[in-house]
Write a protein that holds these residues in place. Structure first.
Motif, PDB file in Angstrom:
ATOM      1  N   TYR A 184      82.108  16.848  16.411  1.00 18.84           N
ATOM      2  CA  TYR A 184      82.974  18.246  15.276  1.00 18.84           C
ATOM      3  C   TYR A 184      83.980  18.839  16.075  1.00 18.84           C
ATOM      4  N   GLY A 185      85.050  18.890  15.301  1.00 20.60           N
ATOM      5  CA  GLY A 185      86.199  19.618  15.625  1.00 20.60           C
ATOM      6  C   GLY A 185      87.106  18.969  16.909  1.00 20.60           C
ATOM      7  N   LYS A 186      86.888  17.717  17.110  1.00 19.21           N
ATOM      8  CA  LYS A 186      87.727  16.928  17.979  1.00 19.21           C
ATOM      9  C   LYS A 186      88.404  15.811  17.270  1.00 19.21           C
ATOM     10  N   ALA A 187      89.667  15.672  17.994  1.00 15.64           N
ATOM     11  CA  ALA A 187      90.397  14.504  17.434  1.00 15.64           C
ATOM     12  C   ALA A 187      90.056  13.208  17.526  1.00 15.64           C
ATOM     13  N   GLY A 188      90.401  12.349  16.739  1.00 15.86           N
ATOM     14  CA  GLY A 188      89.855  11.144  17.076  1.00 15.86           C
ATOM     15  C   GLY A 188      90.086   9.955  15.883  1.00 15.86           C
ATOM     16  N   GLY A 189      89.538   9.090  15.900  1.00 15.26           N
ATOM     17  CA  GLY A 189      89.521   8.173  14.592  1.00 15.26           C
ATOM     18  C   GLY A 189      88.809   8.476  13.548  1.00 15.26           C
ATOM     19  N   VAL A 190      88.272   7.763  12.557  1.00 13.61           N
ATOM     20  CA  VAL A 190      87.596   7.983  11.387  1.00 13.61           C
ATOM     21  C   VAL A 190      86.340   8.615  11.525  1.00 13.61           C
ATOM     22  N   LYS A 191      85.890   9.722  10.880  1.00 16.10           N
ATOM     23  CA  LYS A 191      84.586  10.382  11.112  1.00 16.10           C
ATOM     24  C   LYS A 191      83.601   9.639  10.163  1.00 16.10           C
ATOM     25  N   SER A 192      82.386   9.516  10.427  1.00 17.24           N
ATOM     26  CA  SER A 192      81.300   9.190   9.378  1.00 17.24           C
ATOM     27  C   SER A 192      81.250  10.097   8.291  1.00 17.24           C
ATOM     28  N   GLY A 193      80.807   9.524   7.134  1.00 20.24           N
ATOM     29  CA  GLY A 193      80.620  10.348   5.801  1.00 20.24           C
ATOM     30  C   GLY A 193      79.588  11.431   6.148  1.00 20.24           C
ATOM     31  N   ARG A 194      79.828  12.484   5.912  1.00 22.02           N
ATOM     32  CA  ARG A 194      79.011  13.696   5.876  1.00 22.02           C
ATOM     33  C   ARG A 194      78.818  14.281   4.538  1.00 22.02           C
ATOM     34  N   GLY A 195      78.894  13.799   3.506  1.00 24.73           N
ATOM     35  CA  GLY A 195      78.607  14.279   2.027  1.00 24.73           C
ATOM     36  C   GLY A 195      79.638  15.362   1.779  1.00 24.73           C
ATOM     37  N   GLY A 196      79.241  16.230   0.770  1.00 23.52           N
ATOM     38  CA  GLY A 196      80.221  17.285   0.011  1.00 23.52           C
ATOM     39  C   GLY A 196      80.560  17.065  -1.185  1.00 23.52           C
ATOM     40  N   ARG A 197      81.662  17.383  -1.578  1.00 25.39           N
ATOM     41  CA  ARG A 197      82.263  17.013  -2.875  1.00 25.39           C
ATOM     42  C   ARG A 197      83.498  16.293  -2.862  1.00 25.39           C
ATOM     43  N   ALA A 198      84.050  16.311  -1.642  1.00 26.66           N
ATOM     44  CA  ALA A 198      85.434  15.174  -1.582  1.00 26.66           C
ATOM     45  C   ALA A 198      84.922  14.028  -0.969  1.00 26.66           C
ATOM     46  N   LEU A 199      85.726  13.126  -1.479  1.00 23.23           N
ATOM     47  CA  LEU A 199      85.434  11.374  -1.244  1.00 23.23           C
ATOM     48  C   LEU A 199      86.277  11.178   0.168  1.00 23.23           C
ATOM     49  N   LEU A 200      87.176  11.558   0.687  1.00 19.77           N
ATOM     50  CA  LEU A 200      88.180  11.284   1.809  1.00 19.77           C
ATOM     51  C   LEU A 200      88.239  12.081   2.913  1.00 19.77           C
ATOM     52  N   PRO A 201      87.491  13.196   3.164  1.00 22.90           N
ATOM     53  CA  PRO A 201      87.418  13.838   4.478  1.00 22.90           C
ATOM     54  C   PRO A 201      87.196  13.157   5.755  1.00 22.90           C
ATOM     55  N   GLY A 202      88.000  13.214   6.785  1.00 22.15           N
ATOM     56  CA  GLY A 202      87.895  12.599   8.093  1.00 22.15           C
ATOM     57  C   GLY A 202      88.513  11.132   7.645  1.00 22.15           C
ATOM     58  N   LEU A 203      88.835  10.859   6.621  1.00 19.14           N
ATOM     59  CA  LEU A 203      89.407   9.460   6.296  1.00 19.14           C
ATOM     60  C   LEU A 203      91.104   9.253   6.233  1.00 19.14           C
ATOM     61  N   ILE A 204      91.521  10.269   5.639  1.00 11.80           N
ATOM     62  CA  ILE A 204      92.932  10.543   5.366  1.00 11.80           C
ATOM     63  C   ILE A 204      93.456  11.387   6.055  1.00 11.80           C
ATOM     64  N   SER A 205      94.807  10.829   6.685  1.00  9.81           N
ATOM     65  CA  SER A 205      95.676  11.421   7.715  1.00  9.81           C
ATOM     66  C   SER A 205      97.218  11.740   7.067  1.00  9.81           C
ATOM     67  N   CYS A 206      97.897  12.676   7.643  1.00 12.03           N
ATOM     68  CA  CYS A 206      98.977  13.138   7.288  1.00 12.03           C
ATOM     69  C   CYS A 206     100.150  12.197   7.722  1.00 12.03           C
ATOM     70  N   GLY A 207     101.062  11.591   7.006  1.00 11.32           N
ATOM     71  CA  GLY A 207     102.046  10.676   7.250  1.00 11.32           C
ATOM     72  C   GLY A 207     103.367  11.373   7.743  1.00 11.32           C
ATOM     73  N   ARG A 208     103.280  12.605   8.187  1.00 13.50           N
ATOM     74  CA  ARG A 208     104.545  13.338   8.650  1.00 13.50           C
ATOM     75  C   ARG A 208     104.120  13.723  10.025  1.00 13.50           C
ATOM     76  N   CYS A 209     103.100  14.331  10.429  1.00 13.44           N
ATOM     77  CA  CYS A 209     102.656  14.777  11.794  1.00 13.44           C
ATOM     78  C   CYS A 209     101.512  14.141  12.417  1.00 13.44           C
ATOM     79  N   GLY A 210     100.868  13.154  11.714  1.00 15.13           N
ATOM     80  CA  GLY A 210      99.910  12.137  11.992  1.00 15.13           C
ATOM     81  C   GLY A 210      98.178  12.866  12.130  1.00 15.13           C
ATOM     82  N   ARG A 211      98.269  14.188  11.780  1.00 18.56           N
ATOM     83  CA  ARG A 211      97.060  15.173  12.117  1.00 18.56           C
ATOM     84  C   ARG A 211      96.094  14.805  10.802  1.00 18.56           C
TER      85      ARG A 211
END
Length: 437
Positions: A184-211
């Motif tokens: 939690y809270g560390k940069a890295g690759g794609v994180k595992s699914g943790r539930g919630g109401r959104a489908l793509l958290p931890g999977l989608i990144s910014c095309g401008r800054c890479g975060r």
């Protein structure tokens, strides 16, 4: 005489240091050949004839293989623990401290799962020198502390393919990368699914800054998810790179994923049915092993009670209680096994072929939670890079699929004040034409 005794004492102390250094170097040289018999983790034993090998306890071997199989499926050590607790899986714990001679099978814990996933011995590698001793001066005295783990690049000896492993070295490296990314809270690759109401958290990144984009919730009540590039704003007070609606994005990615798997839905359904049957067979096998072990412990407790003098109640009472505890465990295992066998195959195995014919209904089924959808999506998609076309007011999603394929999806970004409850222009035109009648 004093001078002679002092010189002899100094020489003797120097000789002790030399002997100690030679012993350490000999142990290190033996470890470099993979012959130093260090303590090994659960699932391995040192054999007198052929060295390091699997533990002869088949129950322990199947438990360790089950942990790796569940992590390969779920991608999270915490989810592996939860699934194995639901199945009632046990793991050995030393009953005599750290001597590792006798064990008690107790419900599995998180430290058992994470220690197995992080130990390179299970990948067939012989590792020596993972920890170090540190010496420091505290209040004018020398204090030594042990057990300080070193990074993998600083291990003294690493011999790959030294013995038979439960997994391969490439899979071990993938597991370490996934565990590091899940932190939690560390940069890295794609994180595992943790539930919630959104489908793509931890999977989608910014095309401008890479975060990685974070999920925020806007609106009243529970709100609706919004994907934002928030790290730069929080850490350096910079302007946000982008922000867009989460429901529209999730729906677009879902449609793209369902279209991608539609041609192979029947084959995937048959494979899912085979995996379902294998999972049920593995679960039944683990329960049968638990029952076999419980019956052996019950017979052993019965023989101990029969060998004791009944008049010696101080010992006989304790042996009787142990026998009753083992009998209760046998009853529990038999009840679990009968419950598994009582389920009819028709009801136990879902209709995978019917589900494959309507993927959208399967995806939106009430029994499929968001965590399951996230895990399914991560099995197909490696990464998603998002960008916003401000002129066309479109969100551009570049999907990187597993296998090296790429696709691009455009999602219209609504204008300010536009929402899902807004009346369409077509309906307003019909109302205006009917208003004069």
């Amino acid at each position: 005489d004093r001078l002679l005794l002092g010189m002899k004492g100094s020489i003797s102390e120097f000789e002790l240091g030399v002997l100690r250094a030679r012993m350490y170097e000999a142990a290190r040289a033996k470890a470099q050949r993979g012959e130093l018999r260090i303590s090994v983790p659960f699932g391995y034993v040192w054999h007198r004839d052929y060295g390091l090998g699997f533990d002869p306890d088949m129950r322990l071997q199947e438990t360790i293989r089950l942990i790796f199989a569940r992590f390969r499926e779920l991608g999270s050590a915490r989810q592996v623990l939860i699934s194995m607790i639901d199945d009632g899986v046990h793991f050995p714990r030393p009953s005599d401290g750290k001597k590792m001679v006798s064990f008690d099978w107790v419900p599995i814990r998180y430290r058992n799962v994470i220690s197995i996933l992080k130990n390179p011995f299970y990948a067939g590698a012989y590792v020596y020198g993972k920890s170090e001793k540190r010496t420091e001066i505290v209040d004018g005295r020398v204090r030594k502390s042990y057990g300080h783990y070193k990074p993998a690049s600083e291990w003294a000896v690493v011999l790959k393919d030294h013995h038979e492993g439960y997994i391969g070295w490439s899979e071990y490296e993938r597991n370490q990368e996934l565990l590091a990314a899940n932190a939690y809270g560390k940069a890295g690759g794609v994180k595992s699914g943790r539930g919630g109401r959104a489908l793509l958290p931890g999977l989608i990144s910014c095309g401008r800054c890479g975060r990685r984009l974070v999920v925020m919730y806007a609106g009243r009540g529970q709100g609706y998810p919004v994907y934002r590039c928030e790290r730069g704003n929080l850490m350096m007070a910079q302007a946000r790179c982008m922000s867009f609606n989460g429901f529209r994005t999730d729906a677009a990615v879902t449609r793209e994923a369902l279209e991608a798997v539609a041609p192979m839905a029947i084959e995937a359904a048959l494979e899912a049915e085979r995996m379902q049957l294998e999972s049920e067979a593995k679960r039944r096998q683990m329960i049968e092993m638990d029952l076999q072990q419980a019956r052996y412990e019950a017979s052993l407790a019965e023989r101990r009670y029969a060998a004791c003098d009944p008049e010696n109640r101080l010992i006989a009472a304790q042996l009787e209680r142990s026998w009753e505890a083992t009998l209760r465990r046998v009853e529990t295992c038999e009840a679990r096994l009968s419950e598994v066998q009582r389920v009819e195959p028709v009801d136990a195995v879902p209709d995978f072929t019917g589900l494959a014919q309507d993927l959208e209904a399967t995806w939106n089924a009430p029994g499929v939670d968001m965590r399951c959808r996230q895990q399914l999506l991560r099995a197909l998609i490696e990464d998603i890079v998002a960008d916003v076309d401000d002129d066309a007011r479109d969100v551009i999603l570049t999907i990187h699929w597993h296998g090296g394929q790429h696709s691009q999806v455009r999602v219209r970004k609504p204008k300010s004040g536009e929402h899902g409850q807004r009346t369409p222009e077509e309906a307003l035109a019909i109302m205006r034409s009917m208003a004069t009648r």
